[in-house]
Scaffold this active site. Structure first.
Site, PDB file in Angstrom:
ATOM      1  CG  PHE A 213      -1.389  -1.534   1.370  1.00 52.65           C
ATOM      2  CD1 PHE A 213      -2.120  -2.024   0.584  1.00 52.65           C
ATOM      3  CD2 PHE A 213      -1.090  -2.158   2.514  1.00 52.65           C
ATOM      4  CE1 PHE A 213      -2.503  -3.580   0.764  1.00 52.65           C
ATOM      5  CE2 PHE A 213      -1.580  -3.510   2.726  1.00 52.65           C
ATOM      6  CZ  PHE A 213      -2.335  -3.979   1.757  1.00 52.65           C
ATOM      7  CG  ASP A 215       2.059   4.562   3.713  1.00 55.44           C
ATOM      8  OD1 ASP A 215       3.036   3.842   2.898  1.00 55.44           O
ATOM      9  OD2 ASP A 215       2.081   4.023   4.878  1.00 55.44           O
ATOM     10  CG  ASP A 283       2.113  -2.851   3.736  1.00 55.66           C
ATOM     11  OD1 ASP A 283       2.081  -1.793   2.963  1.00 55.66           O
ATOM     12  OD2 ASP A 283       1.347  -2.508   4.588  1.00 55.66           O
TER      13      ASP A 283
END
Ligand code: 56B
Length: 305
Positions: A213, A215, A283
């Site tokens: 992800f 971010d 992750d």
């Protein structure tokens, strides 16, 4: 998410400001000796969990608002998670679809027990309204029905979310090509998988299709590990807290190279140690290692991450 993988790889191959360093990747793989330290989902103990549909509603609302905390230096993801958890514990209907459509900025502050306006507060309110409205219109008000419609496919679920909820359409145009990053849609799938331990509403036959992800914590972790390297202009912009505008080459490269670097890490672990690890596990390990260390990260005003 083939689209995310393929388009991130394309950005990495055409990147002007960010590079993925082979020596950095090799060092990480050597250091961990092929087995990544297992981090338990909700290692922080901050999430609502009742083993049922309300948990799904909680996670969907959480990930609808899971972006851009940094403009308030005291605000973090934990405040959002714990705030929504407490709100639900006090009032089981707090995240019902009709209620989501009515929150005002001050009411959201009160719900999260945050004493001042939230970053991008108007966008947060608009996204809550969108989630409540579309859940009511197409899923009988419940996020659990959205999940059931995916027939246990992570790929289908991400695609349903991005079709129905425009606020989750985390994509960009880079050097003329459309690039898909889908951070919040994918993290919702991973949160279901983690919370329900791969069972019930967290049971997806294709969970390994999820990428990491993109971010603002992971790029900082990878830079710190020597896996990502920035051009001197980009490095000094980030180090001096200069904002990087959403949709710029720099911003898309930071995020896409983060995804591609972890894909490479996965391939290298397989090659050197013959072990298959999932991007979700990678992750969570990388995120957990970085989130508390408060590394210098890039600052982009965005509703996507
Ligand atoms: N790549 C990635 N990014 C993640 C998460 C999570 C939380 N995941 C939950 C799932 C299991 C765990 O138990 C966690 O509770 C948040 N973020 C992102 O971090 C940033 C927040 O930073 P700060 O402002 O310092 O709080 C912000 O962009 C936020 O969207 C993750 O897992 N992976």
């Amino acid at each position: 998410m083939q689209q995310v993988r393929v388009t991130s790889a394309w950005v990495a191959a055409h990147s002007s400001h960010v590079s993925i360093e082979t020596t950095g990747l090799e060092k990480v793989v050597d250091d961990i000796q092929g087995s990544i330290p297992k981090v338990k989902w909700d290692f922080e103990g901050i999430h609502f969990f009742d083993d049922g549909p309300l948990t799904v509603q909680y996670l969907f609302v959480l990930d609808a608002l899971n972006f851009c905390f940094w403009p308030d230096k005291d605000l973090h993801y934990d405040h959002l998670a714990m705030g929504l958890k407490e709100a639900l514990e006090n009032d089981k209907s707090a995240l019902d679809a009709d209620r989501l459509q009515k929150y005002t900025g001050p009411q959201l502050q009160a719900l999260l027990k945050w004493p001042r306006p939230l970053p991008l507060e108007e966008e947060r309110i608009r996204l809550l309204r969108e989630v409540g409205f579309e859940l009511e219109r197409s899923f009988n008000g419940e996020a659990v029905n959205l999940v059931k419609s995916s027939n246990k496919s992570a790929e289908t679920l991400v695609s349903l979310i991005t079709q129905h909820f425009p606020g989750f359409r985390d994509h960009s145009v880079y050097k003329g090509q459309q690039v898909f990053l889908y951070k919040r849609a994918q993290i919702f799938v991973a949160d279901l998988w983690g919370a329900f331990d791969g069972k019930r509403y967290g049971n997806f036959s294709d969970i390994r299709c999820i990428t990491i992800f993109a971010d603002y914590i992971l790029p900082a972790v990878l830079r710190n590990l020597g896996v990502l390297k920035y051009s001197s202009d980009l490095a000094s912009a980030i180090d001096s807290n200069t904002q990087i505008a959403a949709g710029t080459e720099q911003e898309v490269e930071i995020r896409a190279c983060t995804i591609q670097a972890v894909e490479k890490l996965r391939d290298l672990i397989k090659l050197k140690h013959n072990k298959t690890v999932s991007s979700i596990d990678l992750d969570l390990w990388l995120w957990a290692s970085g989130v508390r260390s408060r590394l210098q990260h890039h600052r982009t005003l965005s509703i996507y991450y």
